[in-house]
Design a protein around this motif. Sequence first.
Motif, mmCIF file in Angstrom:
data_model
loop_
_atom_site.group_PDB
_atom_site.id
_atom_site.type_symbol
_atom_site.label_atom_id
_atom_site.label_comp_id
_atom_site.label_asym_id
_atom_site.label_seq_id
_atom_site.Cartn_x
_atom_site.Cartn_y
_atom_site.Cartn_z
ATOM 1 N N UNK A 1 -81.194 -57.838 73.613
ATOM 2 C CA UNK A 1 -80.300 -57.622 72.428
ATOM 3 C C UNK A 1 -81.030 -57.898 71.134
ATOM 4 N N UNK A 2 -80.725 -57.466 70.048
ATOM 5 C CA UNK A 2 -81.168 -57.708 68.778
ATOM 6 C C UNK A 2 -80.638 -58.893 68.019
ATOM 7 N N UNK A 3 -79.477 -59.276 68.391
ATOM 8 C CA UNK A 3 -78.907 -60.440 67.584
ATOM 9 C C UNK A 3 -78.817 -61.802 68.444
ATOM 10 N N UNK A 4 -79.095 -62.887 67.936
ATOM 11 C CA UNK A 4 -79.102 -63.988 68.509
ATOM 12 C C UNK A 4 -77.669 -64.511 69.343
ATOM 13 N N UNK A 5 -76.805 -63.956 68.517
ATOM 14 C CA UNK A 5 -75.342 -64.119 69.047
ATOM 15 C C UNK A 5 -74.982 -63.728 70.287
ATOM 16 N N UNK A 6 -75.992 -62.945 70.973
ATOM 17 C CA UNK A 6 -75.683 -62.185 72.398
ATOM 18 C C UNK A 6 -76.180 -63.302 73.249
ATOM 19 N N UNK A 7 -76.585 -64.436 72.839
ATOM 20 C CA UNK A 7 -77.143 -65.496 73.784
ATOM 21 C C UNK A 7 -76.566 -67.059 73.196
ATOM 22 N N UNK A 8 -76.228 -67.113 72.076
ATOM 23 C CA UNK A 8 -75.853 -68.403 71.449
ATOM 24 C C UNK A 8 -74.726 -69.139 72.043
ATOM 25 N N UNK A 9 -73.561 -68.258 71.927
ATOM 26 C CA UNK A 9 -72.463 -68.811 72.497
ATOM 27 C C UNK A 9 -72.447 -69.212 74.289
ATOM 28 N N UNK A 10 -73.097 -68.679 74.828
ATOM 29 C CA UNK A 10 -73.230 -68.842 76.226
ATOM 30 C C UNK A 10 -74.208 -70.169 76.411
ATOM 31 N N UNK A 11 -75.350 -70.173 75.462
ATOM 32 C CA UNK A 11 -76.011 -71.410 75.437
ATOM 33 C C UNK A 11 -75.433 -72.708 75.278
#
Length: 71
Positions: free
Chosen positions: A45-55
């Motif tokens: 993914x190009x956006x951090x928000x692909x991982x941030x909520x799950x983190x």
Amino acid sequence: MMDIPRQTRRESYEAMDKETRKRKILAVLDGREMTAREIAKKLGFHERNAAAPRLTELRKAGSCLLYTSDA
């Protein structure tokens, strides 16, 4: 932000399998310290928000620790 209609974004969000994403994040982390941006990039993914909520969810559940911010 891109010109994506709000409904399309909502449909994409609701269709996402959160548990699968969490498992993929944990596999990428594999005990290493990484930022949300680094994890998202490893997942393609190009956006951090692909991982941030799950983190955030994983941290609250005690599955991973937060070491640094990803500004």
